[in-house]
Design a protein around this motif. Structure first.
Motif, PDB file in Angstrom:
ATOM      1  N   VAL A   1       0.886  -1.119   0.017  1.00 52.22           N
ATOM      2  CA  VAL A   1      -0.006   0.064   0.000  1.00 52.22           C
ATOM      3  C   VAL A   1       0.881   1.164   0.200  1.00 52.22           C
ATOM      4  O   VAL A   1       0.709   2.264  -0.842  1.00 52.22           O
ATOM      5  N   GLU A   2       1.962   1.364   0.800  1.00 52.72           N
ATOM      6  CA  GLU A   2       2.525   2.493   0.844  1.00 52.72           C
ATOM      7  C   GLU A   2       3.511   2.456  -0.241  1.00 52.72           C
ATOM      8  O   GLU A   2       3.548   3.693  -1.010  1.00 52.72           O
TER       9      GLU A   2
ATOM     10  N   ALA B   1       1.408   4.292  -3.266  1.00 48.04           N
ATOM     11  CA  ALA B   1       1.462   5.801  -3.241  1.00 48.04           C
ATOM     12  C   ALA B   1       2.737   6.431  -3.578  1.00 48.04           C
ATOM     13  O   ALA B   1       2.651   7.415  -4.112  1.00 48.04           O
TER      14      ALA B   1
ATOM     15  N   ARG C   1      -4.303   0.422  -4.339  1.00 46.81           N
ATOM     16  CA  ARG C   1      -4.238   0.181  -3.109  1.00 46.81           C
ATOM     17  C   ARG C   1      -5.272  -0.869  -2.629  1.00 46.81           C
ATOM     18  O   ARG C   1      -4.836  -2.041  -1.995  1.00 46.81           O
TER      19      ARG C   1
ATOM     20  N   THR D   1      -1.800   3.522   5.562  1.00 45.62           N
ATOM     21  CA  THR D   1      -1.648   1.782   5.921  1.00 45.62           C
ATOM     22  C   THR D   1      -2.486   1.327   7.260  1.00 45.62           C
ATOM     23  O   THR D   1      -2.485   0.024   7.311  1.00 45.62           O
TER      24      THR D   1
END
Length: 539
Positions: free
Chosen positions: A33-34, A37, A430, A524
């Motif tokens: 997820v991080e 982005a 995500r 997150t």
């Protein structure tokens, strides 16, 4: 919002896909997820020197488009190139919008990485078509450019292109809302935060966003089909010479979708290579895009072959003469361009290794768009009765300038969108990463109901808690809801939270957060806030 509205938001058990069919996973194993982005926002938040070069290139393309738009047209010049450019861009816009909308409504997960690029291509192509419409003069509709008599077919077509631009822009902007908030949280200009409209990532906002995105997708799909089929039906039923066969609407719709997918594929491959997005846009995406081009190429080949055979078997003298002119006459350059660029190259994707080659996908996609343009130019040349070919020997300078200006305008808009906005949807990627690469969450105690001697909730003004997964958040919110239904609950997360929304649905009052600390800055974790509701609005 139920789980069906966003079916890929949470990890589920998946059956391994055959290697021979798809080639690779839809998301690289190392993506999180991080990292999603960070990879997407770094394109926008690049170094000032690099960003300045791209903006200078966009300005040069925009200035070139403005200068080419000022080229005057002589009264004795035809408008074949300008009209063909207009119809070619319309086909790309409607094809890209239709494919993106259908995939959005069907909930296909692999479109998350390429959906934003396809929507951008549709919007920029619609703007380029509007640019060309100022010089267009279609023989079967009357009028010139955008100033056409009210109630005429040309007036309704001009209204259609305006509606297409509005719908494309609306669908594109709705999808950008969550990503603009992410850019603002990562240090971008305050303008991004204002454009995000106060986005916090709450469960209710995610539900409304998903419904609005799907609604604009449905409207775009219906509008694309209506405009493309309507224009071809008007041409087939007109008194002007040309193609009047009943298969013409289907042929034009298939060619439009083929050109839209081809142009989008070329842009996707270019962005993937220049910005190193191989972890988000994998070879499986290339394989699926190649399969789409192959299927649409087969459909286009069937339509053209059926039309030619029908004319040769049962057509009149004028129709047979038009076919003969295409084989060896003044229409031969346009006809053989259609065959060489639009009909034959898609058949290369029967070979599996070419389907996974970015260069092959981009090249064949570009040729497909060129073939669709040549097909429109050939139909217009027949209708204009002047024996004109793809680029008339009489040097239609204004038409060629219009075509070059529209291409420059498209490139300028693409560069600006790439350097100022997330070109890949952060929110959808995500959700896709959570579904395909579930994060390793720390083990902890399962939320339980408070003991009998615990502090009464009536003495608690507000609660803010963080959870590693949406499921544990939903369990905790359900326990609080069961204990005191007078609480106003809200859940925030980097992706839609359908389970938490089911728990929050019984709330009667609107959800308004009072605590600014509930914003998910790291992207997150999942958080929820519980604020005591006024007694007058208690459930």
């Amino acid at each position: 919002m139920t789980a069906r509205a966003f079916p890929k938001a949470l990890p589920k058990a998946r059956t391994p896909l055959p290697e021979s069919l798809y080639g690779e996973r839809i998301v690289a194993p190392g993506e999180s997820v991080e990292s999603v982005a960070r990879t997407i926002t770094d394109i926008v938040l690049a170094k000032r020197v690099v960003r300045k070069r791209w903006l200078i290139a966009a300005g040069v393309c925009g200035l070139l488009a403005a200068l080419l738009a000022l080229v005057p047209r002589r009264p004795d010049e035809g408008a074949l190139v300008a009209v063909a450019s207009y119809e070619g861009w319309i086909g790309i816009a409607e094809g890209s919008l239709l494919v993106s909308a259908v995939l959005q409504l069907a909930g296909v997960d692999w479109r998350c990485a390429v959906g934003r690029i396809t929507e951008t291509v549709a919007l920029l192509a619609a703007i380029a078509a509007w640019f060309c419409a100022g010089a267009a003069a279609e023989p079967w509709m009357g009028g010139t450019g955008l100033s056409r008599p009210f109630g005429s077919a040309g007036f309704w077509q001009a209204s259609g292109i305006a509606g297409l631009v509005v719908v494309c822009a609306g669908h594109w902007l709705v999808g950008l809302l969550p990503d603009l908030a992410v850019l603002h949280e990562r240090g971008a200009s305050r303008l991004y935060g204002r454009l995000a409209g106060g986005w916090r990532g709450s469960a209710l906002q995610w539900r409304l966003w998903d419904e609005a995105h799907r609604a604009t997708a449905l409207l775009g799909a219906l509008l694309a089909i209506a405009l493309q089929v309507g224009a071809s039906v008007m041409q087939a039923a007109s008194a002007a010479p040309g193609r009047q066969d009943t298969l013409l609407p289907v042929t034009y719709l298939v060619d439009a979708v083929l050109s839209g997918v081809g142009a989008s594929a070329a842009v996707i491959v270019t962005i993937r290579a220049t910005h190193r997005l191989h972890g988000l846009i994998t070879r499986r995406h290339l394989d699926i895009l190649a399969r789409l081009i192959l299927v649409l190429g087969l459909a286009s080949l069937y339509c053209h072959a059926t039309t030619i055979l029908a004319v040769l078997l049962s057509g009149d003298v004028a129709a047979r003469d038009t076919v003969a002119r295409g084989f060896h006459g003044d229409l031969a350059p346009a006809f053989w361009t259609v065959v060489v660029c639009g009909l034959l190259p898609p058949q290369l994707f029967w070979l599996p290794h070419l389907r996974r080659s970015g260069l092959a996908v981009a090249g064949v996609g570009t040729l497909a768009a060129v073939g669709a343009y040549a097909d429109r130019a050939m139909g217009l040349a027949v209708a204009l009765r002047d024996g004109a070919v793809l680029v008339p020997p009489s040097a239609d300078i204004a038409g060629i300038a219009t075509l070059a200006g529209s291409i420059a305008l498209f490139l300028a808009g693409l560069i600006l969108a790439l350097r100022t906005l997330p070109i890949v949807s952060i929110a959808q990627m995500r959700a896709l990463v959570i579904a395909h690469n579930p994060p390793v969450t720390p083990t902890g105690p399962t939320p339980e109901a408070p003991a009998a001697g615990a502090v009464p909730l009536a003495r608690v003004r507000s609660i803010v808690a963080e959870f590693a997964s949406a499921r544990t958040l939903a369990v905790a919110a359900g326990l609080l809801r069961a204990r005191d239904r007078n609480l106003r609950l809200d859940a925030l997360g980097p992706v839609p939270i359908p389970e938490a929304l089911e728990v929050l649905r019984p709330a009667v009052v609107p959800i308004r957060l009072r605590m600014g600390a509930c914003r998910c800055r790291d992207g997150t974790t999942f958080r929820f806030s519980a604020v005591e509701a006024p007694a007058a609005t208690a459930a």
